[in-house]
Structure formats: structure tokens, C-alpha cells
Design a protein around this motif. Structure first.
Motif, PDB file in Angstrom:
ATOM      1  N   SER A 154      -7.056  -6.473  28.783  1.00  0.00           N
ATOM      2  CA  SER A 154      -5.898  -7.226  28.305  1.00  0.00           C
ATOM      3  C   SER A 154      -4.995  -6.427  27.377  1.00  0.00           C
ATOM      4  CB  SER A 154      -6.357  -8.486  27.570  1.00  0.00           C
ATOM      5  OG  SER A 154      -7.045  -8.142  26.373  1.00  0.00           O
ATOM      6  N   GLY A 155      -5.562  -5.380  26.746  1.00  0.00           N
ATOM      7  CA  GLY A 155      -4.813  -4.630  25.750  1.00  0.00           C
ATOM      8  C   GLY A 155      -4.799  -5.282  24.385  1.00  0.00           C
ATOM      9  N   ASP A 156      -5.497  -6.429  24.230  1.00  0.00           N
ATOM     10  CA  ASP A 156      -5.491  -7.159  22.963  1.00  0.00           C
ATOM     11  C   ASP A 156      -6.348  -6.458  21.905  1.00  0.00           C
ATOM     12  OD1 ASP A 156      -3.940  -9.102  24.154  1.00  0.00           O
ATOM     13  OD2 ASP A 156      -5.621 -10.467  24.535  1.00  0.00           O
ATOM     14  N   ILE A 157      -5.868  -6.503  20.643  1.00  0.00           N
ATOM     15  CA  ILE A 157      -6.682  -6.100  19.500  1.00  0.00           C
ATOM     16  C   ILE A 157      -7.587  -7.277  19.163  1.00  0.00           C
ATOM     17  CG2 ILE A 157      -6.673  -5.404  17.079  1.00  0.00           C
ATOM     18  CD1 ILE A 157      -5.581  -3.289  18.963  1.00  0.00           C
ATOM     19  N   VAL A 158      -8.909  -7.058  19.150  1.00  0.00           N
ATOM     20  CA  VAL A 158      -9.839  -8.182  19.003  1.00  0.00           C
ATOM     21  C   VAL A 158     -10.810  -8.001  17.842  1.00  0.00           C
ATOM     22  CG1 VAL A 158      -9.667  -8.760  21.444  1.00  0.00           C
ATOM     23  CG2 VAL A 158     -11.462  -7.199  20.673  1.00  0.00           C
ATOM     24  N   ALA A 159     -10.781  -6.855  17.180  1.00  0.00           N
ATOM     25  CA  ALA A 159     -11.591  -6.615  15.993  1.00  0.00           C
ATOM     26  C   ALA A 159     -10.905  -5.528  15.182  1.00  0.00           C
ATOM     27  CB  ALA A 159     -13.015  -6.180  16.368  1.00  0.00           C
ATOM     28  N   PHE A 160     -11.087  -5.572  13.863  1.00  0.00           N
ATOM     29  CA  PHE A 160     -10.481  -4.518  13.043  1.00  0.00           C
ATOM     30  C   PHE A 160     -11.214  -4.373  11.724  1.00  0.00           C
ATOM     31  CE2 PHE A 160      -8.603  -8.134  11.046  1.00  0.00           C
ATOM     32  CZ  PHE A 160      -8.126  -7.747   9.799  1.00  0.00           C
ATOM     33  N   ASN A 161     -11.003  -3.222  11.103  1.00  0.00           N
ATOM     34  CA  ASN A 161     -11.570  -2.896   9.799  1.00  0.00           C
ATOM     35  C   ASN A 161     -10.535  -2.093   9.021  1.00  0.00           C
ATOM     36  OD1 ASN A 161     -13.041  -0.339   8.346  1.00  0.00           O
ATOM     37  ND2 ASN A 161     -14.185  -2.217   7.976  1.00  0.00           N
ATOM     38  N   GLU A 162     -10.487  -2.300   7.705  1.00  0.00           N
ATOM     39  CA  GLU A 162      -9.539  -1.588   6.848  1.00  0.00           C
ATOM     40  C   GLU A 162     -10.287  -0.851   5.738  1.00  0.00           C
ATOM     41  OE1 GLU A 162      -5.976  -4.971   7.113  1.00  0.00           O
ATOM     42  OE2 GLU A 162      -7.363  -4.931   5.408  1.00  0.00           O
ATOM     43  N   LEU A 163      -9.983   0.422   5.552  1.00  0.00           N
ATOM     44  CA  LEU A 163     -10.487   1.214   4.439  1.00  0.00           C
ATOM     45  C   LEU A 163      -9.294   1.706   3.632  1.00  0.00           C
ATOM     46  CD1 LEU A 163     -13.270   3.357   6.159  1.00  0.00           C
ATOM     47  CD2 LEU A 163     -13.580   1.297   4.776  1.00  0.00           C
ATOM     48  N   VAL A 164      -9.398   1.594   2.286  1.00  0.00           N
ATOM     49  CA  VAL A 164      -8.273   1.899   1.403  1.00  0.00           C
ATOM     50  C   VAL A 164      -8.761   2.748   0.235  1.00  0.00           C
ATOM     51  CG1 VAL A 164      -6.480   0.939  -0.091  1.00  0.00           C
ATOM     52  CG2 VAL A 164      -7.137  -0.283   1.982  1.00  0.00           C
ATOM     53  N   VAL A 165      -7.938   3.715  -0.166  1.00  0.00           N
ATOM     54  CA  VAL A 165      -8.256   4.540  -1.331  1.00  0.00           C
ATOM     55  C   VAL A 165      -6.954   4.931  -2.008  1.00  0.00           C
ATOM     56  CG1 VAL A 165      -8.159   6.829  -0.228  1.00  0.00           C
ATOM     57  CG2 VAL A 165      -9.797   6.419  -2.099  1.00  0.00           C
ATOM     58  N   GLY A 166      -7.047   5.275  -3.303  1.00  0.00           N
ATOM     59  CA  GLY A 166      -5.879   5.749  -4.030  1.00  0.00           C
ATOM     60  C   GLY A 166      -5.353   7.052  -3.470  1.00  0.00           C
ATOM     61  N   GLY A 167      -4.143   7.407  -3.872  1.00  0.00           N
ATOM     62  CA  GLY A 167      -3.461   8.532  -3.270  1.00  0.00           C
ATOM     63  C   GLY A 167      -4.170   9.858  -3.389  1.00  0.00           C
ATOM     64  N   TYR A 190       0.824  -1.205   0.000  1.00  0.00           N
ATOM     65  CA  TYR A 190       0.000   0.000   0.000  1.00  0.00           C
ATOM     66  C   TYR A 190       0.861   1.260   0.000  1.00  0.00           C
ATOM     67  CZ  TYR A 190      -3.630  -3.334   1.176  1.00  0.00           C
ATOM     68  OH  TYR A 190      -4.487  -4.400   1.144  1.00  0.00           O
ATOM     69  N   LEU A 191       1.914   1.259   0.785  1.00  0.00           N
ATOM     70  CA  LEU A 191       2.756   2.447   0.879  1.00  0.00           C
ATOM     71  C   LEU A 191       3.488   2.709  -0.427  1.00  0.00           C
ATOM     72  CD1 LEU A 191       4.136   1.791   4.471  1.00  0.00           C
ATOM     73  CD2 LEU A 191       2.444   3.526   3.817  1.00  0.00           C
ATOM     74  N   ASP A 192       4.039   1.648  -1.046  1.00  0.00           N
ATOM     75  CA  ASP A 192       4.742   1.824  -2.311  1.00  0.00           C
ATOM     76  C   ASP A 192       3.787   2.217  -3.434  1.00  0.00           C
ATOM     77  OD1 ASP A 192       7.045   1.184  -0.997  1.00  0.00           O
ATOM     78  OD2 ASP A 192       7.237  -0.830  -1.834  1.00  0.00           O
ATOM     79  N   ALA A 193       2.529   1.769  -3.325  1.00  0.00           N
ATOM     80  CA  ALA A 193       1.518   2.116  -4.323  1.00  0.00           C
ATOM     81  C   ALA A 193       0.921   3.501  -4.086  1.00  0.00           C
ATOM     82  CB  ALA A 193       0.398   1.069  -4.316  1.00  0.00           C
ATOM     83  N   ARG A 194       1.339   4.146  -3.011  1.00  0.00           N
ATOM     84  CA  ARG A 194       0.827   5.464  -2.628  1.00  0.00           C
ATOM     85  C   ARG A 194      -0.689   5.427  -2.430  1.00  0.00           C
ATOM     86  NH1 ARG A 194       4.351   6.626  -6.809  1.00  0.00           N
ATOM     87  NH2 ARG A 194       2.780   7.506  -8.195  1.00  0.00           N
ATOM     88  N   ARG A 195      -1.136   4.346  -1.829  1.00  0.00           N
ATOM     89  CA  ARG A 195      -2.537   4.219  -1.457  1.00  0.00           C
ATOM     90  C   ARG A 195      -2.643   4.402   0.058  1.00  0.00           C
ATOM     91  NH1 ARG A 195      -5.300  -0.934  -3.459  1.00  0.00           N
ATOM     92  NH2 ARG A 195      -7.103   0.424  -3.819  1.00  0.00           N
ATOM     93  N   ARG A 196      -3.745   4.971   0.515  1.00  0.00           N
ATOM     94  CA  ARG A 196      -3.925   5.249   1.941  1.00  0.00           C
ATOM     95  C   ARG A 196      -4.829   4.192   2.563  1.00  0.00           C
ATOM     96  NH1 ARG A 196      -5.203  11.513   2.976  1.00  0.00           N
ATOM     97  NH2 ARG A 196      -4.540  10.865   5.084  1.00  0.00           N
ATOM     98  N   MET A 197      -4.400   3.657   3.697  1.00  0.00           N
ATOM     99  CA  MET A 197      -5.216   2.714   4.450  1.00  0.00           C
ATOM    100  C   MET A 197      -5.409   3.222   5.866  1.00  0.00           C
ATOM    101  SD  MET A 197      -4.633  -1.275   5.686  1.00  0.00           S
ATOM    102  CE  MET A 197      -4.941  -2.097   4.125  1.00  0.00           C
ATOM    103  N   LEU A 198      -6.670   3.229   6.294  1.00  0.00           N
ATOM    104  CA  LEU A 198      -7.015   3.511   7.677  1.00  0.00           C
ATOM    105  C   LEU A 198      -7.416   2.209   8.343  1.00  0.00           C
ATOM    106  CD1 LEU A 198      -7.679   5.617   9.955  1.00  0.00           C
ATOM    107  CD2 LEU A 198     -10.045   5.545   9.090  1.00  0.00           C
TER     108      LEU A 198
END
Length: 365
Positions: A271-284, A254-262
Motif C-alpha cells: 500500500s505504501g502506507d506508513i504503519v509504525a514509527f519511532n523518534e529519537l532526539v538529541v541536542g545539537g 526541533y529545527l529552531d531548537a537545533r535539536r536532531r530527530m531521526l
């Protein structure tokens, strides 16, 4: 064995060091043809990529070997063939694609490409072929998913798969959310408030790539669980081991493609554990359609509305990241009713369906 059409070449595509290199012409043309085919199938350009966005996907990777051929007919590039070989220990799977311009359908080119796919899989000792195809709405008879959820038309692509010994294993829904709707933000805020109450004991954390060091281990663990926790129907996936190095290589695409991911995650407070996630991506430039990529709630933390929590928090924050993006696209298995319920409540509507197809090669076939 079929006879290839006269004037047909299935030519291995050398990968240039950059899209500006002297030898990048064939790669750039391949991307142009890829995008034309995508529009022919879907009717829109939301899945288009620029050459500089696609090239990093073929960077050397110790976890996967990716091979690419261009389809040339009478000197004109009309499609591409791809075979991806996972390098997980004990893997028997090869993933493949054959994409052709509509103008050359019905001339035996797909059959020649399929034979190349199977030869390549056998050369790498793979016996399971898996592939996905978008099936636009049509008047063709329906082919139901063996999961009991969803169906696809017996269209040109489905008939090709069936003729070459593949079986439909899963149907996935492609859904879209209109980001230009002026009512959306208030709607998301209301849903987020409800989810926050249900998610007592969890908090939202967000970052753009690259992942901050304090979240690398937890995010890598979540990526490894995508294989084991997401619905797979009759498709086969290798269990994957993700560590910091693998996550950083994944992020470089993603970084080399100049795309942004949140990345928006739910963290278990105690516990401090990450237990769920979501990714959104768009062109630069931020004006393309947004792709919602992986979303997962660990099975042991379900029942707290964490899926709704991370999706709504992500979409609300996304307006600051990419205010010019007109819509979000996401893909989910038709049997994944919990995630579809969340999407539908948010406002996603189905726009297309994909079939997941599989063939097990017989010895000596």
C-alpha cells in the motif's frame, strides 16, 4: 482560599524574541531554575534543556495556547507554573505543571500556584486538569495505579496532588538504555534480523527532520493516531487532526531548537502506507542523553514485530547520528506490556516512574 506567603510573586513570563534579546534575562533564568529542579527530582541532568532549546516550544501555535509564570520569592526565582490549553474543538482539558525548588517546599507556594492553575483553567472553560510528576524511589507507602499496573510512592508530590483533589490515573515507567555497552550493536543486529523475518511485506524507511515530502502525509496520520492508539487509562485526550501544516509547525520546534530527530518508520510495501514509527532526539552537539519520543504501531498492523523492527533499526542508525550520546531514555505506560517487552529485550532498564494525575473541577468549586 489560602493566604499566599509574604514576598511571593507569581509573575507572567513575557517570551523574548530570542535568547540573545535584551529582555531574555528572566526566560534564561527560568530555564536555569527548571534544570536545577529537574536534577533535584531525578538526580541527573538528562532532562536539561538550554534556553535556545526550550524557547521554540512556546512559539505561537493555532492548536494550543501555552502560558507560563515564574515563581519569585523575596526577589529570587524559585520555580515556574505552566498551563497548556489545547484548542481542539470541544476540548475540556487543561494540562499544567508546578515546579519548585526543594528549599521552598512546605511554605504554601504550591497551593498558591495550584489556585492560579485552577483560575486559569476556569477562565478558559476547562473542567479537567491533568498533570504528570516523576516520583523517585522512596520508603513512603505505595499508591497503586487504578489500571492494576504499577504504583508510585505517597511522596511529597503525591501528597500534594491528593490534598488538592487529584487522583492517580496511570503510572509510566522511565527506562534507560546504555549506548556505551560494546555488546549493544551485535545484540541489536540479532534482534533486527529476527524482526525483519517476521515483518515480511514491510520495509524500513528513515529520515532526519524535516520530513521528506513523500512521507509527510503518512507521518502526519501516524502522529494523529498517537492519541487514539496509545494507552491512556483514565486520562482524557482530545482527538487531534494532523495535516502537513501542523506537522511542519511541530518540526519547527526541533529545527529552531537545533535539536536532531531521526524518524524510523515501517512502510507497508503493497500500500505504501506508513504503519509504525519511532523518534529519537538529541541536542545539537550530540553529547546529551537521547530522548526516545513517540513510538507507535498502528493497531491493524500489530503482530508483525514492527515495534522491534523500527526501534532496533533506529538505534543502529543512531550511532552515526549521535555517536557521543551516552544513553537513551524512554517513557511507557506500565500497562503497555507489548512495548515494555520490546524495550526489555533490547536492554532498557527502569530508572524512575511517573504518575499521571487528574482532577475534574466541580461547578462553582
Amino acid at each position: 482560599m489560602s493566604t499566599s506567603p509574604a514576598g511571593l510573586e507569581l509573575r507572567p513570563l513575557p517570551l523574548p524574541a530570542s535568547v540573545d534579546a535584551d529582555d531574555a534575562g528572566d526566560f534564561v533564568e527560568m530555564v536555569r531554575v527548571r534544570n536545577l529542579i529537574s536534577t533535584e527530582i531525578s538526580g541527573h541532568d538528562d532532562f536539561h534543556l538550554a534556553p535556545h532549546e526550550l524557547l521554540p516550544a512556546y512559539a505561537p501555535d493555532p492548536n494550543e495556547r501555552r502560558m507560563l509564570w515564574v515563581v519569585v520569592l523575596d526577589g529570587e526565582m524559585v520555580g515556574r507554573v505552566g498551563v497548556d490549553i489545547p484548542l481542539e474543538e470541544g476540548s475540556r482539558v487543561a494540562y499544567w505543571l508546578v515546579e519548585l525548588r526543594r528549599s521552598v517546599w512546605g511554605r504554601g507556594i504550591g497551593t498558591a500556584a495550584s489556585e492560579l492553575v485552577e483560575r486559569t483553567a476556569r477562565a478558559h472553560r476547562r473542567t479537567v486538569l491533568q498533570s504528570w510528576a516523576q516520583h523517585p524511589a522512596s520508603a513512603d507507602p505505595r499508591l497503586p495505579s487504578p489500571t492494576g499496573f504499577g504504583s508510585v510512592p505517597r511522596d511529597h508530590s503525591a501528597r500534594f496532588y491528593l490534598r488538592h483533589g487529584h487522583t492517580l490515573e496511570q503510572v509510566e515507567r522511565i527506562s534507560a538504555l546504555d549506548l556505551t555497552d560494546p555488546r549493544l550493536n551485535a545484540h541489536l543486529q540479532g534482534l533486527l534480523e529476527q524482526a525483519t523475518v517476521a515483518a515480511e511485506g514491510y520495509r524500513v524507511v528513515q529520515w532526519e527532520l524535516p520530513t521528506p515530502p513523500e512521507f509527510v502525509e503518512g507521518y502526519a496520520w501516524m502522529k494523529s493516531r498517537m492519541i487514539t492508539d496509545a494507552p491512556a487509562a483514565g486520562l482524557e485526550f482530545d482527538e487531534e487532526v494532523w495535516d502537513a501544516d501542523r506537522l511542519r509547525r511541530h518540526e519547527r520546534f526541533y529545527l529552531d531548537a537545533r535539536r536532531r530527530m531521526l524518524v524510523t518508520a515501517a512502510q507497508h510495501v503493497d500500500s505504501g502506507d506508513i504503519v509504525a514509527f519511532n523518534e529519537l532526539v538529541v541536542g545539537g552537539d550530540g553529547t546529551q542523553a537521547t530522548q526516545q519520543e513517540d513510538t507507535l504501531v498502528l493497531s491493524e498492523h500489530r503482530g508483525h514485530r514492527l515495534g522491534m523492527l523500527v526501534k532496533c533499526a533506529a538505534l543502529i542508525a543512531w550511532r552515526s547520528v549521535a555517536p557521543g550520546s551516552p544513553r537513551v531514555l524512554t517513557t511507557n505506560a506500565e500497562e503497555n506490556r507489548p512495548m515494555l517487552d520490546i524495550n526489555e529485550a533490547i536492554g532498557f532498564v527502569p530508572i524512575a516512574y511517573e504518575g499521571g494525575w487528574k482532577k475534574v473541577l466541580s461547578p462553582g468549586e
